[in-house]
Write a protein that holds these residues in place. Structure first.
Motif, PDB file in Angstrom:
ATOM      1  N   VAL A  73      -6.821   8.711 -12.005  1.00 10.73           N
ATOM      2  CA  VAL A  73      -6.978   7.346 -11.496  1.00 10.73           C
ATOM      3  C   VAL A  73      -5.839   7.006 -10.533  1.00 10.73           C
ATOM      4  O   VAL A  73      -6.058   6.439  -9.456  1.00 10.73           O
ATOM      5  CB  VAL A  73      -7.026   6.333 -12.651  1.00 10.73           C
ATOM      6  CG1 VAL A  73      -6.917   4.900 -12.133  1.00 10.73           C
ATOM      7  CG2 VAL A  73      -8.323   6.501 -13.440  1.00 10.73           C
ATOM      8  N   LEU A  74      -4.623   7.355 -10.902  1.00 15.33           N
ATOM      9  CA  LEU A  74      -3.472   7.104 -10.041  1.00 15.33           C
ATOM     10  C   LEU A  74      -3.657   7.774  -8.683  1.00 15.33           C
ATOM     11  O   LEU A  74      -3.438   7.159  -7.626  1.00 15.33           O
ATOM     12  CB  LEU A  74      -2.205   7.625 -10.732  1.00 15.33           C
ATOM     13  CG  LEU A  74      -0.867   7.430 -10.039  1.00 15.33           C
ATOM     14  CD1 LEU A  74      -0.575   5.962  -9.805  1.00 15.33           C
ATOM     15  CD2 LEU A  74       0.241   8.071 -10.870  1.00 15.33           C
ATOM     16  N   THR A  83      -1.467   3.816   1.991  1.00 13.88           N
ATOM     17  CA  THR A  83      -1.179   3.540   0.583  1.00 13.88           C
ATOM     18  C   THR A  83       0.295   3.215   0.422  1.00 13.88           C
ATOM     19  O   THR A  83       1.140   3.694   1.179  1.00 13.88           O
ATOM     20  CB  THR A  83      -1.542   4.737  -0.323  1.00 13.88           C
ATOM     21  OG1 THR A  83      -1.244   4.415  -1.682  1.00 13.88           O
ATOM     22  CG2 THR A  83      -0.768   5.983   0.081  1.00 13.88           C
ATOM     23  N   TRP A  84       0.600   2.386  -0.571  1.00 13.90           N
ATOM     24  CA  TRP A  84       1.993   2.051  -0.890  1.00 13.90           C
ATOM     25  C   TRP A  84       2.488   2.881  -2.073  1.00 13.90           C
ATOM     26  O   TRP A  84       3.605   2.697  -2.532  1.00 13.90           O
ATOM     27  CB  TRP A  84       2.123   0.562  -1.200  1.00 13.90           C
ATOM     28  CG  TRP A  84       1.114   0.079  -2.206  1.00 13.90           C
ATOM     29  CD1 TRP A  84      -0.108  -0.473  -1.939  1.00 13.90           C
ATOM     30  CD2 TRP A  84       1.229   0.129  -3.632  1.00 13.90           C
ATOM     31  NE1 TRP A  84      -0.759  -0.768  -3.117  1.00 13.90           N
ATOM     32  CE2 TRP A  84       0.041  -0.410  -4.165  1.00 13.90           C
ATOM     33  CE3 TRP A  84       2.229   0.563  -4.497  1.00 13.90           C
ATOM     34  CZ2 TRP A  84      -0.177  -0.505  -5.540  1.00 13.90           C
ATOM     35  CZ3 TRP A  84       2.014   0.468  -5.863  1.00 13.90           C
ATOM     36  CH2 TRP A  84       0.816  -0.072  -6.365  1.00 13.90           C
ATOM     37  N   ILE A  85       1.656   3.809  -2.558  1.00 11.64           N
ATOM     38  CA  ILE A  85       2.018   4.651  -3.700  1.00 11.64           C
ATOM     39  C   ILE A  85       2.675   5.932  -3.171  1.00 11.64           C
ATOM     40  O   ILE A  85       1.983   6.862  -2.744  1.00 11.64           O
ATOM     41  CB  ILE A  85       0.785   4.984  -4.556  1.00 11.64           C
ATOM     42  CG1 ILE A  85       0.100   3.700  -5.028  1.00 11.64           C
ATOM     43  CG2 ILE A  85       1.181   5.855  -5.743  1.00 11.64           C
ATOM     44  CD1 ILE A  85      -1.247   3.922  -5.697  1.00 11.64           C
ATOM     45  N   ASN A  86       3.997   5.965  -3.180  1.00 12.32           N
ATOM     46  CA  ASN A  86       4.698   7.167  -2.737  1.00 12.32           C
ATOM     47  C   ASN A  86       5.077   8.039  -3.936  1.00 12.32           C
ATOM     48  O   ASN A  86       4.679   7.761  -5.070  1.00 12.32           O
ATOM     49  CB  ASN A  86       5.928   6.802  -1.895  1.00 12.32           C
ATOM     50  CG  ASN A  86       7.031   6.136  -2.714  1.00 12.32           C
ATOM     51  OD1 ASN A  86       6.831   5.775  -3.875  1.00 12.32           O
ATOM     52  ND2 ASN A  86       8.195   5.977  -2.101  1.00 12.32           N
ATOM     53  N   GLY A  87       5.859   9.085  -3.703  1.00 17.46           N
ATOM     54  CA  GLY A  87       6.204   9.990  -4.788  1.00 17.46           C
ATOM     55  C   GLY A  87       7.008   9.335  -5.889  1.00 17.46           C
ATOM     56  O   GLY A  87       6.807   9.619  -7.079  1.00 17.46           O
ATOM     57  N   PHE A 127      -0.434  -6.214 -15.540  1.00 22.66           N
ATOM     58  CA  PHE A 127      -0.161  -6.191 -14.109  1.00 22.66           C
ATOM     59  C   PHE A 127      -1.081  -5.158 -13.469  1.00 22.66           C
ATOM     60  O   PHE A 127      -0.828  -3.951 -13.564  1.00 22.66           O
ATOM     61  CB  PHE A 127       1.307  -5.852 -13.851  1.00 22.66           C
ATOM     62  CG  PHE A 127       2.279  -6.747 -14.572  1.00 22.66           C
ATOM     63  CD1 PHE A 127       2.800  -7.868 -13.954  1.00 22.66           C
ATOM     64  CD2 PHE A 127       2.657  -6.471 -15.885  1.00 22.66           C
ATOM     65  CE1 PHE A 127       3.700  -8.697 -14.617  1.00 22.66           C
ATOM     66  CE2 PHE A 127       3.552  -7.287 -16.559  1.00 22.66           C
ATOM     67  CZ  PHE A 127       4.073  -8.410 -15.922  1.00 22.66           C
ATOM     68  N   GLY A 128      -2.156  -5.624 -12.858  1.00 26.04           N
ATOM     69  CA  GLY A 128      -3.097  -4.718 -12.224  1.00 26.04           C
ATOM     70  C   GLY A 128      -2.501  -4.182 -10.929  1.00 26.04           C
ATOM     71  O   GLY A 128      -2.234  -4.944 -10.001  1.00 26.04           O
ATOM     72  N   GLU A 129      -2.289  -2.881 -10.863  1.00 26.13           N
ATOM     73  CA  GLU A 129      -1.593  -2.283  -9.723  1.00 26.13           C
ATOM     74  C   GLU A 129      -2.532  -1.920  -8.574  1.00 26.13           C
ATOM     75  O   GLU A 129      -2.282  -2.246  -7.431  1.00 26.13           O
ATOM     76  CB  GLU A 129      -0.831  -1.048 -10.189  1.00 26.13           C
ATOM     77  CG  GLU A 129       0.411  -1.375 -10.987  1.00 26.13           C
ATOM     78  CD  GLU A 129       1.474  -2.023 -10.108  1.00 26.13           C
ATOM     79  OE1 GLU A 129       1.974  -1.381  -9.177  1.00 26.13           O
ATOM     80  OE2 GLU A 129       1.768  -3.199 -10.367  1.00 26.13           O
ATOM     81  N   SER A 130      -3.578  -1.203  -8.883  1.00 20.74           N
ATOM     82  CA  SER A 130      -4.470  -0.743  -7.819  1.00 20.74           C
ATOM     83  C   SER A 130      -5.776  -0.275  -8.442  1.00 20.74           C
ATOM     84  O   SER A 130      -5.818   0.049  -9.635  1.00 20.74           O
ATOM     85  CB  SER A 130      -3.824   0.407  -7.040  1.00 20.74           C
ATOM     86  OG  SER A 130      -4.602   0.773  -5.918  1.00 20.74           O
ATOM     87  N   MET A 131      -6.832  -0.270  -7.648  1.00 21.66           N
ATOM     88  CA  MET A 131      -8.114   0.238  -8.126  1.00 21.66           C
ATOM     89  C   MET A 131      -8.849   0.902  -6.977  1.00 21.66           C
ATOM     90  O   MET A 131      -8.509   0.724  -5.801  1.00 21.66           O
ATOM     91  CB  MET A 131      -8.958  -0.874  -8.751  1.00 21.66           C
ATOM     92  CG  MET A 131      -9.271  -2.035  -7.871  1.00 21.66           C
ATOM     93  SD  MET A 131     -10.131  -3.351  -8.807  1.00 21.66           S
ATOM     94  CE  MET A 131     -10.323  -4.590  -7.519  1.00 21.66           C
TER      95      MET A 131
END
Length: 214
Positions: A73-74, A83-87, A127-131
């Motif tokens: 999911v991540l 995307t703002w999801i980095n390492g 805290f909903g982060e992303s979907m």
């Protein structure tokens, strides 16, 4: 490269203070902290379910799960052009999942992941982060299943961080920073548990509960 100066404990403290991390891009080496003047939330009893979504959820083709495939999911949430999801964020979220506070909700069509969402549970706040969605209404179905489960487990605040047009169409609203922090303080004092009851994967039952209480 991940910035390991950040720890899961530091991240949880930031969420409890109303602040959350983002990165400029997937390849960014640093993160920055965000504290919006106006905060997006989705009332746990305020989800707007369209007739077409209800029909899709009643079709029997889909089922919902909790924490079945957190890494998948991540990565699904990060699998987009921007995307703002980095390492750093990815590693921290995996650590938080192993420790307990980070969770994923999934919707499946057979063995195919149709949609997913991840976030962090603290007290009575989620805290909903992303979907993400891989089929029509995939993200809507996972959000409905998550809200239903969280409400049944005693949660009182669902934080969406920002209010997008998509979230607004589903019942999301904006509140001031001060109003958000007051709600957050009350929610953090609650003793909700995401494992208080078993996840009900039957989306037909989710529709029945949500439309009956709306």
């Amino acid at each position: 490269m991940s910035d390991r100066r950040l720890t899961p404990e530091l991240l949880l403290g930031a969420y409890a203070a109303g602040v959350f991390p983002m990165a400029e891009t997937r390849d960014a080496s640093e993160i920055f902290w965000v504290d919006p003047e106006r905060r997006g939330i989705l009332p746990l009893d305020g989800f707007r379910m369209s007739r077409s979504l209800a029909r899709r959820m009643r079709s029997g083709r889909f089922r919902a799960t909790l924490d079945r495939s957190f890494p998948q999911v991540l990565d699904g949430c990060a699998d987009r052009d921007e995307t703002w999801i980095n390492g750093t964020i990815r590693d921290l979220m995996l650590d938080l999942h192993a420790l307990g506070p980070a969770h994923s909700f999934e919707v499946w069509e057979g063995e195919k992941l149709a949609g997913g969402m991840y976030g962090i549970a603290l007290g009575g706040a989620f805290f909903g982060e992303s979907m993400f969605s891989r089929v029509t209404d995939g993200s809507k179905m996972v959000l409905a299943a998550a809200l239903d489960h969280l409400r049944r487990c005693g949660f009182t605040l669902f934080d969406t961080q920002f209010l997008t047009p998509h979230l607004a169409s589903l019942g999301g609203v904006e509140i001031t920073r001060a109003a958000y922090r007051a709600r957050l303080a009350r929610a953090l004092a609650d003793r909700a548990s995401i494992d208080a009851i078993a996840m009900d994967g039957d989306l037909q039952a989710v529709v029945q509960r949500m439309t009956h209480t709306s």
